[in-house]
Design a protein around this motif. Sequence first.
Motif, mmCIF file in Angstrom:
data_model
loop_
_atom_site.group_PDB
_atom_site.id
_atom_site.type_symbol
_atom_site.label_atom_id
_atom_site.label_comp_id
_atom_site.label_asym_id
_atom_site.label_seq_id
_atom_site.Cartn_x
_atom_site.Cartn_y
_atom_site.Cartn_z
ATOM 1 N N GLN A 45 56.120 64.442 52.061
ATOM 2 C CA GLN A 45 55.009 64.691 51.111
ATOM 3 C C GLN A 45 54.952 63.141 50.335
ATOM 4 N N ARG A 47 53.591 60.473 47.856
ATOM 5 C CA ARG A 47 53.460 60.652 46.313
ATOM 6 C C ARG A 47 51.805 60.165 45.852
ATOM 7 N N LYS A 48 51.520 61.002 45.039
ATOM 8 C CA LYS A 48 49.896 60.997 44.643
ATOM 9 C C LYS A 48 50.114 60.277 43.501
ATOM 10 N N SER A 49 48.903 59.645 43.380
ATOM 11 C CA SER A 49 48.509 58.765 41.977
ATOM 12 C C SER A 49 48.245 59.868 40.847
ATOM 13 N N SER A 50 48.429 59.581 39.574
ATOM 14 C CA SER A 50 47.988 60.248 38.485
ATOM 15 C C SER A 50 46.463 60.723 38.730
ATOM 16 N N SER A 52 44.663 60.924 41.355
ATOM 17 C CA SER A 52 44.557 61.910 42.274
ATOM 18 C C SER A 52 44.738 63.373 41.878
ATOM 19 N N VAL A 53 45.832 63.400 41.405
ATOM 20 C CA VAL A 53 46.700 64.729 40.715
ATOM 21 C C VAL A 53 45.481 65.430 39.784
ATOM 22 N N VAL A 54 44.889 64.308 38.908
ATOM 23 C CA VAL A 54 43.825 65.091 37.972
ATOM 24 C C VAL A 54 42.761 65.679 38.706
ATOM 25 N N ASP A 56 42.445 66.921 41.673
ATOM 26 C CA ASP A 56 42.751 67.856 42.516
ATOM 27 C C ASP A 56 42.969 69.110 41.727
ATOM 28 N N LYS A 57 43.556 68.927 40.498
ATOM 29 C CA LYS A 57 43.345 69.793 39.529
ATOM 30 C C LYS A 57 41.946 70.528 39.174
ATOM 31 N N SER A 81 35.330 66.131 42.249
ATOM 32 C CA SER A 81 35.995 65.107 41.391
ATOM 33 C C SER A 81 35.428 63.510 41.944
#
Length: 310
Positions: A45, A47-50, A52-54, A56-57, A81
Amino acid sequence: MPLMTVSILYSLAVLFLLWGLYFLLGYRNQKKEWKQKVNTWYPEQKRKSSISVVGDKFDQSETAKPLALKLQSSNIALLPSEYLGVHILGALVLLVLLFNIFKLPLNLVLLLIPGILLASHFLLFYLRKNKYEERFNSQLADICRLLGNGARSGLTINQGIEMVAREVSAPAGEEFKRLANELKLGVPLEVALRSIQQRNKSREFQLFIATILIQKKTGGNLATTLDSMSNTLEDRKVLNQTIKTMTSEQRYISILVPAMPIFIVLMMNNIIEGFTDSLRTVPGMIILVLFLSGIVLSFFLIRKITNIKV
């Protein structure tokens, strides 16, 4: 020490060195193979950047679903996005161009940027309206030919659909993969076809679905019917392509004619200082509104003339 003993020791040293290198290389290859197997069984897995996380959400939220459907219908390979990120980047580029290069006042730039982005949003989806259906329909002739050949060789409809899912590229290939998976799960053919029919409401695909369902219920020579439909769809495809080629000049003119006056005004403002100051007066605003209305009207009129449906 005798020369013979030195030679034997030297030979043994070289032998052990080669033996050690052999085992070292074998160990490294075995370690590499085991590492590949472990990565296959337990994928790492990353690690995604912040950001990318935002993103994806946002893509998984209910707010992004209408935009995702529009992007799919327009055949634009972007996530919601990513599409918003392109607009943010475009706003920064416009700010630099209009304020630093074309020397427009900052308050006018801040008013123009949202208008330009909003207009580009609607213009993009207007120009690429139903592109997904058009690209899907352009593959229907090949799909009919594959299904016809499959029926001629003794395959069932379900087996023919699986063959189409393997052979045809996106977007039709993705839809037929979904259709094949539903059939494997026991969904009736008519129900599965109706679900795809709701996502593609073009006349060509409606005819294709109706032909498959009628042939399944009444029987008959499915291969001959599909070959005839394939030839008809191929002729329609050639005719549509001919019309697009003949009207391509007018369609490009519909974009160039509105863009040229705006570009000339911006260049004149860059050459002559205060060229656009009169636009901030009441008569100037009236002239600007009439000017923009004429540009929009000319664009839609030219596009309407060149939009020939077969």
